[in-house]
Design a protein around this motif. Structure first.
Motif, PDB file in Angstrom:
ATOM      1  N   GLU A 182       0.774  -1.190   0.037  1.00  0.00           N
ATOM      2  CA  GLU A 182      -0.167  -0.146  -0.187  1.00  0.00           C
ATOM      3  C   GLU A 182       0.832   1.144   0.137  1.00  0.00           C
ATOM      4  N   GLU A 183       2.001   1.293   0.645  1.00  0.00           N
ATOM      5  CA  GLU A 183       2.892   2.549   0.705  1.00  0.00           C
ATOM      6  C   GLU A 183       3.780   2.429  -0.659  1.00  0.00           C
ATOM      7  N   ARG A 184       4.001   1.547  -1.234  1.00  0.00           N
ATOM      8  CA  ARG A 184       4.475   1.749  -2.280  1.00  0.00           C
ATOM      9  C   ARG A 184       3.447   2.299  -3.611  1.00  0.00           C
ATOM     10  N   GLU A 223       3.921   5.698  -5.694  1.00  0.00           N
ATOM     11  CA  GLU A 223       3.919   5.506  -7.025  1.00  0.00           C
ATOM     12  C   GLU A 223       3.025   6.572  -7.524  1.00  0.00           C
ATOM     13  N   ARG A 224       1.992   6.939  -6.993  1.00  0.00           N
ATOM     14  CA  ARG A 224       1.053   7.881  -7.385  1.00  0.00           C
ATOM     15  C   ARG A 224       1.256   9.335  -7.167  1.00  0.00           C
ATOM     16  N   LEU A 225       2.160   9.371  -6.062  1.00  0.00           N
ATOM     17  CA  LEU A 225       3.032  10.860  -5.988  1.00  0.00           C
ATOM     18  C   LEU A 225       3.907  10.958  -7.090  1.00  0.00           C
ATOM     19  N   TRP A 226       4.381   9.852  -7.510  1.00  0.00           N
ATOM     20  CA  TRP A 226       5.773   9.782  -8.587  1.00  0.00           C
ATOM     21  C   TRP A 226       4.958  10.253  -9.840  1.00  0.00           C
ATOM     22  N   VAL A 227       3.696   9.774 -10.117  1.00  0.00           N
ATOM     23  CA  VAL A 227       3.195   9.975 -11.317  1.00  0.00           C
ATOM     24  C   VAL A 227       2.797  11.329 -11.363  1.00  0.00           C
TER      25      VAL A 227
END
Length: 235
Positions: A70-72, A76-80
């Protein structure tokens, strides 16, 4: 703590990028001046500093193999979101380069661009830089020197985007949003704003209105056809 820090950095970057976009729209317009060019430079530098810091934090987090599922997914959403923000920043920087080159401050003035934006812009840049005021540095060749610096900054942002894709492999199409599209809009509509009706009730009412309109249209069309037949027989 790392996730909250990345969210805060990304939020600051989004706001600064939005302010930079607003300032770029005024280049070549009635609000264009050397003060505006300085505000553009300072806001651009602030956005680049935030981008470098955010990129470093997200890269370290995503390369950590000890992250939970879940944390990853959240990182990943923040990265996008960060990647999309960088794309917008680079596009605005290229637009600023083209407009600043076309409308030099000390060259003979060309017809102004009708951007629809007028008035002072110091307040927008001040909010982006968290500063009370911006000092006006009167240098005749400021815009010429800044154009060369802007070209280098565009290359740096492009290189950052390339390095991001090489260091962390997070394809955008594999990242799933936590909410359905338009969920934030539906959540902001309360019962009072819609007369107490739910979304399903409003959708059903809309379908009934469409059906009624189709029926009326069909009746009018049939009447027109019948009238045309009668006129043809009488003639």
């Amino acid at each position: 703590m790392a996730r909250d820090e990345c969210k805060a950095l990304l939020d600051a970057l989004n706001k600064t990028t939005a302010c930079y976009h607003h300032l770029v729209l005024t280049v070549g317009g009635s609000a264009d001046s050397q003060n505006l060019r300085e505000e553009l430079q300072k806001t651009r530098q602030k956005a680049q500093e935030l981008a470098v810091t955010t990129c470093a934090r997200l890269t370290v987090a995503l390369r950590d193999r000890g992250l939970g599922v879940e944390e990853r997914a959240e990182f990943e959403r923040l990265w996008v979101a960060f990647s999309g923000c960088l794309d917008l920043l680079e596009a605005d920087m290229r637009r600023a380069l083209e407009l600043s080159a076309a409308f030099s401050l000390h060259a003979p003035r060309r017809p102004l661009v009708r951007t629809g934006v007028a008035g002072g812009t110091a307040g927008v840049a001040a909010r982006a830089l968290s500063a009370r005021s911006l000092r006006h540095e009167a240098e005749r060749d400021f815009d010429v020197a800044d154009l060369h610096q802007l070209e280098r900054d565009i290359l740096q942002v492009g290189e950052m985007i390339h390095n991001m894709e090489m260091r962390v492999n997070v394809p955008r199409w594999t990242v799933e949003a936590r909410q359905a599209a338009g969920a934030e809009l539906l959540s902001s509509v309360g019962p009072s704003s819609a007369g107490g009706m739910s979304v399903q009730e409003r959708a059903g009412l809309c379908d009934w209105s469409k059906a009624l309109a189709a029926t009326v249209f069909s009746a009018v069309l049939l009447a027109a056809v019948a009238l045309a037949v009668c006129v043809a027989k009488l003639s």
